[in-house]
Design an enzyme around this catalytic site. Structure first.
Site, mmCIF file in Angstrom:
data_model
loop_
_atom_site.group_PDB
_atom_site.id
_atom_site.type_symbol
_atom_site.label_atom_id
_atom_site.label_comp_id
_atom_site.label_asym_id
_atom_site.label_seq_id
_atom_site.Cartn_x
_atom_site.Cartn_y
_atom_site.Cartn_z
ATOM 1 N N ASP A 1 0.816 -1.229 0.000
ATOM 2 C CA ASP A 1 0.000 0.000 0.000
ATOM 3 C C ASP A 1 0.841 1.266 0.000
ATOM 4 O O ASP A 1 0.327 2.337 0.298
ATOM 5 C CB ASP A 1 -0.978 -0.007 1.187
ATOM 6 C CG ASP A 1 -0.268 -0.006 2.525
ATOM 7 O OD1 ASP A 1 0.943 -0.328 2.574
ATOM 8 O OD2 ASP A 1 -0.917 0.336 3.539
ATOM 9 N N LYS B 1 4.751 2.191 15.612
ATOM 10 C CA LYS B 1 3.683 3.104 16.053
ATOM 11 C C LYS B 1 3.988 3.736 17.420
ATOM 12 O O LYS B 1 3.251 3.515 18.399
ATOM 13 C CB LYS B 1 2.330 2.372 16.105
ATOM 14 C CG LYS B 1 2.005 1.541 14.861
ATOM 15 C CD LYS B 1 1.162 2.269 13.853
ATOM 16 C CE LYS B 1 1.253 1.736 12.457
ATOM 17 N NZ LYS B 1 0.987 0.356 12.179
ATOM 18 N N ASP C 1 2.202 6.226 2.104
ATOM 19 C CA ASP C 1 1.332 5.085 2.394
ATOM 20 C C ASP C 1 -0.077 5.596 2.118
ATOM 21 O O ASP C 1 -0.497 6.589 2.715
ATOM 22 C CB ASP C 1 1.519 4.711 3.870
ATOM 23 C CG ASP C 1 0.602 3.594 4.318
ATOM 24 O OD1 ASP C 1 -0.567 3.566 3.891
ATOM 25 O OD2 ASP C 1 1.036 2.759 5.127
HETATM 26 N N1 GDD Z 1 -0.358 -10.925 2.637
HETATM 27 C C1 GDD Z 1 -0.649 -10.212 3.701
HETATM 28 N N2 GDD Z 1 -1.207 -10.840 4.795
HETATM 29 N N3 GDD Z 1 -0.432 -8.888 3.677
HETATM 30 C C2 GDD Z 1 -0.758 -8.180 4.792
HETATM 31 C C3 GDD Z 1 -1.332 -8.767 5.936
HETATM 32 C C4 GDD Z 1 -1.567 -10.169 5.918
HETATM 33 O O1 GDD Z 1 -2.076 -10.767 6.876
HETATM 34 N N4 GDD Z 1 -1.536 -7.781 6.861
HETATM 35 C C5 GDD Z 1 -1.110 -6.632 6.296
HETATM 36 N N5 GDD Z 1 -0.639 -6.859 5.048
HETATM 37 C C6 GDD Z 1 -0.091 -5.876 4.101
HETATM 38 C C7 GDD Z 1 -1.010 -4.687 3.917
HETATM 39 O O2 GDD Z 1 -1.868 -4.880 2.814
HETATM 40 C C8 GDD Z 1 -0.021 -3.572 3.624
HETATM 41 O O3 GDD Z 1 0.306 -3.523 2.250
HETATM 42 C C9 GDD Z 1 1.210 -3.971 4.426
HETATM 43 O O4 GDD Z 1 1.080 -5.357 4.691
HETATM 44 C C10 GDD Z 1 1.366 -3.190 5.740
HETATM 45 O O5 GDD Z 1 0.191 -3.308 6.488
HETATM 46 P P1 GDD Z 1 -0.610 -2.017 7.011
HETATM 47 O O6 GDD Z 1 -1.780 -2.521 7.771
HETATM 48 O O7 GDD Z 1 -0.845 -1.061 5.905
HETATM 49 O O8 GDD Z 1 0.448 -1.442 8.056
HETATM 50 P P2 GDD Z 1 0.704 0.075 8.470
HETATM 51 O O9 GDD Z 1 0.604 0.974 7.314
HETATM 52 O O10 GDD Z 1 -0.128 0.374 9.651
HETATM 53 O O11 GDD Z 1 2.240 0.018 8.985
HETATM 54 C C11 GDD Z 1 3.249 -0.566 8.177
HETATM 55 O O12 GDD Z 1 3.617 0.286 7.115
HETATM 56 C C12 GDD Z 1 4.254 1.524 7.501
HETATM 57 C C13 GDD Z 1 4.662 2.237 6.215
HETATM 58 O O13 GDD Z 1 3.564 2.547 5.474
HETATM 59 C C14 GDD Z 1 4.460 -0.877 9.066
HETATM 60 O O14 GDD Z 1 5.358 -1.641 8.292
HETATM 61 C C15 GDD Z 1 5.149 0.397 9.556
HETATM 62 O O15 GDD Z 1 6.328 0.094 10.279
HETATM 63 C C16 GDD Z 1 5.510 1.264 8.353
HETATM 64 O O16 GDD Z 1 6.085 2.508 8.790
HETATM 65 MG MG MG Z 2 -0.158 0.839 5.389
#
Ligand code: GDD
Ligand code: MG
Length: 366
Positions: A110, A161, A220
């Site tokens: 994403d 976070k 993001d």
């Molecule tokens: N295949 C799969 N299975 N993908 C997953 C799953 C799962 O169970 N859960 C989450 N993802 C994918 C989401 O679709 C996304 O592309 C990515 O993993 C990160 O998940 P998010 O839910 O978007 O996390 P976030 O945005 O709160 O935090 C993450 O991204 C940040 C940067 O945008 C973390 O990695 C943070 O440390 C980082 O700063």
């Molecule tokens: Mg994200």
């Protein structure tokens, strides 16, 4: 560089954009009128990657249908999870594909970025750690993973976070990694694992985690404000105004750059579109409309004298006449907003809802 693989995390659904669509995963949301994933795959292909493993669960079929077995010269392999495995579990699940080569890339699906993957991989090899995280500077790190770096590029601390005011720095995890195959041994098998909470802090303690400070475009798209901002930034890169085939923009209407209008779109008399606006294919816009800093998905209908500002309108949604949609609001696929209604302040309308009264404070309408 020989064979370089990338695992793209394209599952999971925890996002504020979720009410927009029941059929389209956020990786396929349009950014400057092209699915987010296309931007990512193109950049991976240009960065020397030849194979992408797409880790999917939620709405997997939509992704498989859209991408097929190859795109932009990349081979695409799907790794399907029966249950969501988090951000780390999918790496373990794809171990057979990843462990017998050199370092590989892992990406959050994403995020959109123009990062140079070759440089990132080169940095990783030079430092000789087990993992390298791409980092970007942001004003508010509390929604991300934040790091403390030493002068050599080593990550001393990784905090996912952090509470406001408690982040070690404003440098955050871009969700873009280079991992040595040995990292797979740090991931427990058969359950959901968070790389950010369970793997990176351990690697940091061992002194094996490095951070590569990148500059340029990175976002993001998980919240409407950032999705709209990413859209505006990519439109600005494309420059000017694009209008697709068979679109009819009335001669008294105006399109302000940067904006992109897809194919088969109609724009009625005296309407003003843009700046920072993308209108997907087959959208119908009536007369006297004002649409700015917004994203309109395919097939939507915008009635006469309606205004859309800082908002996202889902596929085949209908805004009737004299409607106002503003301030980070989302209208889900096939929803209908009746004549004269105002939707503002980050309201989300779920797919197929019909709304007949104005909503002026933040909430989700199911
Ligand atoms: N295949 C799969 N299975 N993908 C997953 C799953 C799962 O169970 N859960 C989450 N993802 C994918 C989401 O679709 C996304 O592309 C990515 O993993 C990160 O998940 P998010 O839910 O978007 O996390 P976030 O945005 O709160 O935090 C993450 O991204 C940040 C940067 O945008 C973390 O990695 C943070 O440390 C980082 O700063
Ligand atoms: Mg994200």
């Amino acid at each position: 560089m020989k064979e370089l693989k990338a695992l793209v995390l394209a599952g999971g659904f925890g996002t504020r954009l979720r009410p927009l669509s029941c059929t389209r995963p956020k990786m396929l949301f349009p950014v400057a009128n092209q699915p987010l994933l296309d931007w990512t795959l193109k950049n991976l292909s240009e960065g020397g990657v030849d194979t992408v493993i797409l880790a999917v669960n939620y709405m997997a079929e939509a992704l498989v249908r859209y991408l097929g077995p190859t795109k932009f010269d990349l081979g695409i392999i799907y790794s399907r999870e029966e249950r969501p495995l988090g951000t780390g579990g999918p790496i373990k699940k794809a171990a057979d594909l990843l462990q017998n080569g050199g370092p590989f890339l892992v990406l959050n699906g994403d995020v959109i970025s123009d990062i140079d993957y070759r440089r990132l991989v080169e940095f990783h090899r030079r430092k000789g750690g087990l993992a390298t995280i791409a980092l970007f500077q942001v004003p508010d790190p509390s929604r991300y993973g934040a790091v403390e770096l030493d002068g050599e590029g080593r990550i001393l601390r990784f905090v996912e976070k952090p509470e406001p005011g408690r982040a070690p720095s404003n440098l955050v995890n871009a969700g873009i990694y280079v991992l040595d195959p040995k990292v797979i041994d740090y991931i427990p098998e058969g359950r959901s694992v968070s790389t950010e909470n369970e793997v990176f802090p351990v690697l940091a303690k061992e002194g094996a985690l490095y951070g590569y400070e990148a500059r340029g475009l990175w976002m993001d798209i998980g919240v409407p404000e950032d999705y709209l901002r990413a859209n505006g930034l990519l439109l600005a890169k494309l420059d000017g105004v694009q209008v697709g085939e068979k679109s009819k923009v009335d001669s008294s209407a105006e399109v302000l750059p940067p904006s992109s209008i897809g194919a088969g779109v109609e724009v009625g008399a005296n309407s003003v579109i843009g700046p920072n606006t993308s209108i997907a294919d087959h959208v119908h816009i009536g007369r006297g409309c004002r649409i700015e800093n917004s994203i309109i998905f395919p097939g939507a209908t915008i009635g006469d004298y309606t205004s859309v500002r800082n908002a996202i309108i889902g596929e085949n949604a209908t805004l009737e006449r004299w409607v106002k949609v503003e301030s980070g609001s989302l209208i889900g696929d096939y929803a209908v907003i009746a004549d004269g209604v105002t939707i503002t302040q980050g309201v989300s309308i779920c797919p197929s809802k019909r709304v007949e009264e104005s909503i002026l404070e933040p909430r989700q309408v199911m």
